[in-house]
Design a protein around this motif. Structure first.
Motif, PDB file in Angstrom:
ATOM      1  N   GLU A  74       0.835  -1.199   0.000  1.00 39.34           N
ATOM      2  CA  GLU A  74       0.000   0.000   0.000  1.00 39.34           C
ATOM      3  C   GLU A  74       0.875   1.256   0.000  1.00 39.34           C
ATOM      4  O   GLU A  74       0.577   2.244  -0.679  1.00 39.34           O
ATOM      5  CB  GLU A  74      -0.927   0.007   1.213  1.00 39.34           C
ATOM      6  CG  GLU A  74      -2.021  -1.044   1.195  1.00 39.34           C
ATOM      7  CD  GLU A  74      -3.033  -0.829   0.078  1.00 39.34           C
ATOM      8  OE1 GLU A  74      -3.136   0.308  -0.444  1.00 39.34           O
ATOM      9  OE2 GLU A  74      -3.721  -1.804  -0.294  1.00 39.34           O
ATOM     10  N   LEU A  75       1.961   1.219   0.759  1.00 37.07           N
ATOM     11  CA  LEU A  75       2.858   2.370   0.832  1.00 37.07           C
ATOM     12  C   LEU A  75       3.447   2.707  -0.531  1.00 37.07           C
ATOM     13  O   LEU A  75       3.500   3.878  -0.931  1.00 37.07           O
ATOM     14  CB  LEU A  75       3.987   2.105   1.831  1.00 37.07           C
ATOM     15  CG  LEU A  75       3.632   2.154   3.319  1.00 37.07           C
ATOM     16  CD1 LEU A  75       4.801   1.645   4.154  1.00 37.07           C
ATOM     17  CD2 LEU A  75       3.259   3.568   3.744  1.00 37.07           C
ATOM     18  N   ILE A  76       3.900   1.684  -1.265  1.00 35.14           N
ATOM     19  CA  ILE A  76       4.574   1.974  -2.538  1.00 35.14           C
ATOM     20  C   ILE A  76       3.588   2.346  -3.645  1.00 35.14           C
ATOM     21  O   ILE A  76       4.018   2.730  -4.741  1.00 35.14           O
ATOM     22  CB  ILE A  76       5.464   0.794  -2.987  1.00 35.14           C
ATOM     23  CG1 ILE A  76       4.626  -0.470  -3.237  1.00 35.14           C
ATOM     24  CG2 ILE A  76       6.542   0.531  -1.954  1.00 35.14           C
ATOM     25  CD1 ILE A  76       5.464  -1.648  -3.747  1.00 35.14           C
ATOM     26  N   GLY A  80       5.203   9.000  -5.294  1.00 36.57           N
ATOM     27  CA  GLY A  80       6.508   9.400  -4.788  1.00 36.57           C
ATOM     28  C   GLY A  80       7.136   8.447  -3.797  1.00 36.57           C
ATOM     29  O   GLY A  80       8.224   8.716  -3.286  1.00 36.57           O
ATOM     30  N   VAL A  81       6.473   7.336  -3.516  1.00 38.79           N
ATOM     31  CA  VAL A  81       7.014   6.355  -2.571  1.00 38.79           C
ATOM     32  C   VAL A  81       7.393   5.082  -3.322  1.00 38.79           C
ATOM     33  O   VAL A  81       6.542   4.352  -3.801  1.00 38.79           O
ATOM     34  CB  VAL A  81       6.002   6.007  -1.460  1.00 38.79           C
ATOM     35  CG1 VAL A  81       6.607   4.971  -0.506  1.00 38.79           C
ATOM     36  CG2 VAL A  81       5.605   7.261  -0.698  1.00 38.79           C
ATOM     37  N   LYS A 118       7.814  17.006   4.490  1.00 35.10           N
ATOM     38  CA  LYS A 118       6.459  17.370   4.886  1.00 35.10           C
ATOM     39  C   LYS A 118       5.453  17.074   3.787  1.00 35.10           C
ATOM     40  O   LYS A 118       4.365  16.533   4.046  1.00 35.10           O
ATOM     41  CB  LYS A 118       6.397  18.852   5.259  1.00 35.10           C
ATOM     42  CG  LYS A 118       5.028  19.279   5.781  1.00 35.10           C
ATOM     43  CD  LYS A 118       5.031  20.730   6.216  1.00 35.10           C
ATOM     44  CE  LYS A 118       3.647  21.133   6.748  1.00 35.10           C
ATOM     45  NZ  LYS A 118       3.611  22.572   7.153  1.00 35.10           N
ATOM     46  N   LYS A 119       5.809  17.376   2.534  1.00 38.35           N
ATOM     47  CA  LYS A 119       4.884  17.128   1.429  1.00 38.35           C
ATOM     48  C   LYS A 119       4.617  15.639   1.246  1.00 38.35           C
ATOM     49  O   LYS A 119       3.485  15.230   0.998  1.00 38.35           O
ATOM     50  CB  LYS A 119       5.432  17.733   0.138  1.00 38.35           C
ATOM     51  CG  LYS A 119       5.411  19.262   0.114  1.00 38.35           C
ATOM     52  CD  LYS A 119       5.864  19.797  -1.233  1.00 38.35           C
ATOM     53  CE  LYS A 119       5.780  21.320  -1.272  1.00 38.35           C
ATOM     54  NZ  LYS A 119       6.234  21.862  -2.590  1.00 38.35           N
ATOM     55  N   THR A 120       5.673  14.831   1.371  1.00 39.73           N
ATOM     56  CA  THR A 120       5.498  13.385   1.240  1.00 39.73           C
ATOM     57  C   THR A 120       4.632  12.847   2.370  1.00 39.73           C
ATOM     58  O   THR A 120       3.753  12.005   2.152  1.00 39.73           O
ATOM     59  CB  THR A 120       6.862  12.671   1.253  1.00 39.73           C
ATOM     60  OG1 THR A 120       7.662  13.135   0.169  1.00 39.73           O
ATOM     61  CG2 THR A 120       6.682  11.159   1.124  1.00 39.73           C
ATOM     62  N   VAL A 126      -3.089  11.725   2.995  1.00 39.88           N
ATOM     63  CA  VAL A 126      -4.221  11.936   2.088  1.00 39.88           C
ATOM     64  C   VAL A 126      -4.525  10.683   1.271  1.00 39.88           C
ATOM     65  O   VAL A 126      -5.681  10.264   1.156  1.00 39.88           O
ATOM     66  CB  VAL A 126      -3.938  13.123   1.138  1.00 39.88           C
ATOM     67  CG1 VAL A 126      -5.008  13.199   0.052  1.00 39.88           C
ATOM     68  CG2 VAL A 126      -3.888  14.427   1.913  1.00 39.88           C
ATOM     69  N   GLU A 127      -3.473  10.051   0.725  1.00 38.85           N
ATOM     70  CA  GLU A 127      -3.682   8.922  -0.170  1.00 38.85           C
ATOM     71  C   GLU A 127      -3.961   7.604   0.563  1.00 38.85           C
ATOM     72  O   GLU A 127      -4.649   6.730   0.029  1.00 38.85           O
ATOM     73  CB  GLU A 127      -2.459   8.737  -1.068  1.00 38.85           C
ATOM     74  CG  GLU A 127      -2.234   9.885  -2.044  1.00 38.85           C
ATOM     75  CD  GLU A 127      -1.125   9.584  -3.035  1.00 38.85           C
ATOM     76  OE1 GLU A 127      -0.867   8.395  -3.302  1.00 38.85           O
ATOM     77  OE2 GLU A 127      -0.506  10.539  -3.546  1.00 38.85           O
TER      78      GLU A 127
END
Length: 204
Positions: A74-76, A80-81, A118-120, A126-127
């Motif tokens: 789920e993280l990837i 951007g991850v 912070k943006k990540t 959010v995602e």
């Protein structure tokens, strides 16, 4: 897709392990929160895996339970991850800590990890907040040990601190930062795994 691997644990070099499966050695990268749960070298091991194929490499990531692997997947998926950052996140935080940080929108906890600005962190919240809600309803996830030892102090390798620094660098920390983290927690007789655990815990 390689989804599961079972064999003999031949080498442990955090965050990598080498597993012998019928004479074939598989190199597997493992988040430190799972690494702490590994058996001793020479013992049997089963890992749930995620296979990544790139133009320049084929990478195998391993997890001690299915839930951690699903969380990694789920993280990837988040923008951007990639796998390396996913591994770093699950090394600095237990799966349950990641879940609580996302669900509680704890940006400060997430930005304490290398590579997570912070943006990540905001993007992860959010995602993933809705997608990760399902995990909270499932079986309890193994948490990063807080009290007690995760590894024996016996038979400590001479280069335990160096090995800990190398592991932190491979997880995304800069060499100088990794060295400082290790020096702040390392004590005589500690294994590299215990040094890494305490360094990561202190960084959060």
């Amino acid at each position: 897709m390689i989804g599961r691997i079972h064999g003999t644990l031949i080498e442990k070099s955090p965050p990598d392990v080498l597993i012998d499966v019928n004479g074939v050695g598989y190199e597997v990268q493992i988040p430190m929160t799972c690494f702490y749960e590994l058996p001793e070298q020479g013992e049997s091991i089963t890992l749930y895996t995620h296979f990544v194929v790139r133009e320049d490499a084929q990478l195998l990531f391993g997890f001690t339970d299915k839930m951690a692997r699903e969380l990694f997947r789920e993280l990837i998926k988040a923008n951007g991850v990639g796998p390396k950052l996913g591994l770093t996140i699950l090394s600095g935080m237990s799966a349950s800590h990641v879940l609580s940080s996302v669900q509680n929108e704890d940006i400060s906890a997430l930005v304490s990890l290398p590579g997570v600005g912070k943006k990540t962190a905001e993007r992860l919240v959010v995602e993933l907040k809705d997608r990760l809600a399902k995990f909270a309803k499932k079986a309890e996830l193994p948490a990063l040990p807080i009290d007690g030892q995760v590894s024996s102090y016996a038979e400590v390798p001479v280069n335990a601190e160096d090995e800990a620094v190398d592991a932190l660098v491979s997880l995304g920390y800069k060499p100088a930062q990794a060295t400082k983290m290790v020096k702040s927690v390392a004590q005589s007789g500690m294994t590299s795994e215990l040094i890494i655990r305490d360094a990561l815990k202190a960084a959060i």
